[in-house]
Scaffold this active site. Structure first.
Site, short mmCIF file in Angstrom:
data_model
loop_
_atom_site.label_atom_id
_atom_site.label_comp_id
_atom_site.label_asym_id
_atom_site.label_seq_id
_atom_site.Cartn_x
_atom_site.Cartn_y
_atom_site.Cartn_z
N THR A 58 0.80 -1.30 -0.14
CA THR A 58 0.01 -0.03 -0.08
C THR A 58 0.95 1.21 -0.12
O THR A 58 1.61 1.42 0.91
CB THR A 58 -0.69 -0.06 1.24
N GLN A 132 -3.97 -6.64 -7.05
CA GLN A 132 -4.61 -7.59 -5.50
C GLN A 132 -5.95 -6.94 -5.49
O GLN A 132 -6.22 -5.81 -4.99
CB GLN A 132 -3.73 -7.27 -4.56
N HIS A 208 -7.14 -10.62 -2.20
CA HIS A 208 -6.98 -10.49 -0.79
C HIS A 208 -7.54 -11.07 0.15
O HIS A 208 -8.72 -10.56 0.49
CB HIS A 208 -6.73 -8.96 -0.53
N ASN A 211 -4.71 -10.46 6.61
CA ASN A 211 -4.58 -9.37 7.25
C ASN A 211 -5.81 -8.57 8.06
O ASN A 211 -5.96 -7.53 8.01
CB ASN A 211 -3.80 -8.23 6.60
N TYR A 213 -8.76 -8.22 6.97
CA TYR A 213 -9.89 -7.33 6.22
C TYR A 213 -11.05 -8.36 5.77
O TYR A 213 -11.25 -9.47 6.34
CB TYR A 213 -9.13 -7.05 4.76
N ARG A 260 -3.93 -14.60 -1.22
CA ARG A 260 -3.16 -14.35 -0.29
C ARG A 260 -3.80 -14.58 1.26
O ARG A 260 -4.81 -13.92 1.41
CB ARG A 260 -2.67 -12.71 -0.39
N ASN A 268 -4.16 -6.08 11.96
CA ASN A 268 -5.49 -5.46 12.11
C ASN A 268 -6.10 -5.81 13.34
O ASN A 268 -7.42 -6.11 13.67
CB ASN A 268 -6.26 -5.34 10.80
N GLY A 353 8.58 -7.38 0.29
CA GLY A 353 7.76 -6.21 0.06
C GLY A 353 8.81 -4.97 0.29
O GLY A 353 9.20 -4.29 -0.54
C1 8OZ Z 1 -0.50 -1.29 5.09
C2 8OZ Z 1 -1.15 0.04 5.11
C3 8OZ Z 1 -2.35 -0.22 4.64
C4 8OZ Z 1 -3.16 -1.27 4.06
C5 8OZ Z 1 -2.50 -5.25 4.16
C6 8OZ Z 1 -3.43 -3.84 2.47
O1 8OZ Z 1 -2.00 -5.18 5.31
C7 8OZ Z 1 -2.66 -3.64 3.49
C8 8OZ Z 1 -2.23 -2.70 4.11
C9 8OZ Z 1 -0.77 -2.44 4.49
O2 8OZ Z 1 -2.88 -6.05 3.35
#
Ligand code: 8OZ
Length: 394
Positions: A58, A132, A208, A211, A213, A260, A268, A353
């Site tokens: 990102t 992604q 995706h 993480n 989400y 992924r 998060n 990364g």
């Molecule tokens: C860092 C900042 C914002 C989003 C992820 C898409 O952790 C992100 C992300 C990473 O997968």
């Protein structure tokens, strides 16, 4: 936004049938041939010149207003086209899927034109790039939502923490559960975004599902409390992620689709599933059955400790390899660990990364064991070319 978050490193490996014999080796040699980071890999229908992949990163430089990729973003990716494969920064499939300022979308005509700039620039340099596809779910804020609506998730869920919006630092709020019909609309949204990616000329997509989400908010029973066909049993909790994959397959074919996963990550602030092995193991089985191009694993805690307990990554590698699906490893790899892991056959490719942020020519630097530029974390999520397209090649 979490400035400390620096994300990924990965390496890809693949099925023995694709292995390339090094030039020095003769047919009758007794020396076993060893695949290295620098050997090509056939990733489903995508031919990659090496196994040093660029992880999704990102960078928050999309054009304000349209959330479209632009010429600066195309230049950034073109500079990194010597990666075996570029996985684009996460790109939201619908406006509701956005959770940060400056992240690109992949649903509108302007965004399609922007991704075409990116695809053409990378291809002109001989590279490969997949988009992604992303929905942040609860990791958003009403300030990012159309009409200031609540963010959505599998269930009522407040991930906690703060986020920077156009109105400054804001506390996250409790997301509302998606209605069943809305889930079906979002599944159609994955298809639409895959179609946009295809029209833009990208080489494929990575779903995706990591993480913390949206898709992971459905996978994990720590978050997903639904009682319909998208909650409860493992089969039900993996349904949304698998449906997103199936939509991408319908558009691109399985050979251009990856996903992924971060089975053991607390990114998060997502709580672990009560049975990580059962949930992610069933998902890996479903992906193997579909013979997609690759599964991209964040091994350990995203951008942190490579503590693998709770999920059998080696077992997943075995399952995927027998199905001809590549295992891409990621998280805190350096040259030594990447080369050793390749040699051991632990993976088929490695995604890097942060090293790719500051080293546009990372594959050549790794090949020649050249020193690496150090990344400036202050410009990870800032604006413009500074800390973005101005890192020198060796
Ligand atoms: C860092 C900042 C914002 C989003 C992820 C898409 O952790 C992100 C992300 C990473 O997968």
């Amino acid at each position: 936004m979490n400035l400390a978050r620096s994300v990924a490193i990965e390496l890809a490996h693949f099925a023995p049938k694709f292995q390339v014999r090094p030039a020095f080796q003769f047919i009758n040699s007794t020396q076993p041939f060893v695949t290295t980071l620098f050997d090509p890999i056939q990733l489903g229908d995508i031919h990659c010149a090496n196994r040093i992949f660029m992880a999704p990163l990102t960078r928050c430089r999309a054009t304000p207003g349209t959330d479209a990729p632009n010429a600066l973003i195309a230049e950034y990716y073109a500079q990194r086209a010597s990666a075996g494969l570029i996985v684009s920064e996460a790109t939201q499939i619908v406006p509701q899927g956005k959770g940060y300022t400056g992240t690109p979308g992949i649903y509108s005509v302007q965004q399609e034109a922007g991704w075409k700039l990116v695809a053409d620039a990378v291809h002109a340099k001989g590279g490969k790039i997949v988009a992604q596809l992303w929905h942040v779910g609860a990791i958003s804020h009403p300030d990012f939502q159309p009409a200031g609506a609540l963010p959505v998730s599998s269930s009522p869920y407040n991930p906690g923490g703060t986020t920077y919006t156009q109105n400054g630092k804001q506390e996250r709020v409790e997301a509302r559960p998606l209605e069943l019909l809305e889930i079906h609309h979002l599944i159609a949204g994955y298809r639409h975004s895959a179609e946009v990616a295809k029209r833009a000329g990208l080489d494929g997509v990575e779903i995706h599902s990591a993480n913390g989400y949206l898709l992971e908010q459905f996978l994990r029973d720590s978050i997903n409390k639904r009682t319909d066909e998208f909650g409860g049993s493992v089969e039900n909790r993996i349904r949304f992620a698998v449906a997103a994959v199936d939509q991408a397959i319908a558009v691109f074919g399985a050979g251009r689709v990856g996903i992924r996963l971060s089975p053991v990550s607390a990114a998060n602030a997502a709580m672990r599933d009560s049975d990580t092995q059962a949930t992610y193991g069933a998902l890996v089985d479903a992906l193997a059955a579909r013979k997609i191009a690759f599964v991209h694993f964040i091994e350990g805690n995203t951008g942190g400790a490579r503590e693998l307990a709770g999920f059998d990554f080696a077992g997943a590698k075995k399952t995927l390899t027998s199905a001809g699906v590549a295992y891409v490893g990621n998280n805190e790899y350096d040259r030594t660990l990447a080369m050793a892991s390749m040699k051991l056959g632990n993976l088929d490719a490695v995604a890097f990364g942060v090293p790719f942020i500051s080293n546009p020519d990372l594959p050549e630097r790794l090949r020649s064991d050249a020193p690496l530029n150090v990344a400036d974390t202050k410009t990870f999520y800032s604006e413009g070319a500074n800390g973005y397209t101005d890192y020198p090649s060796f």
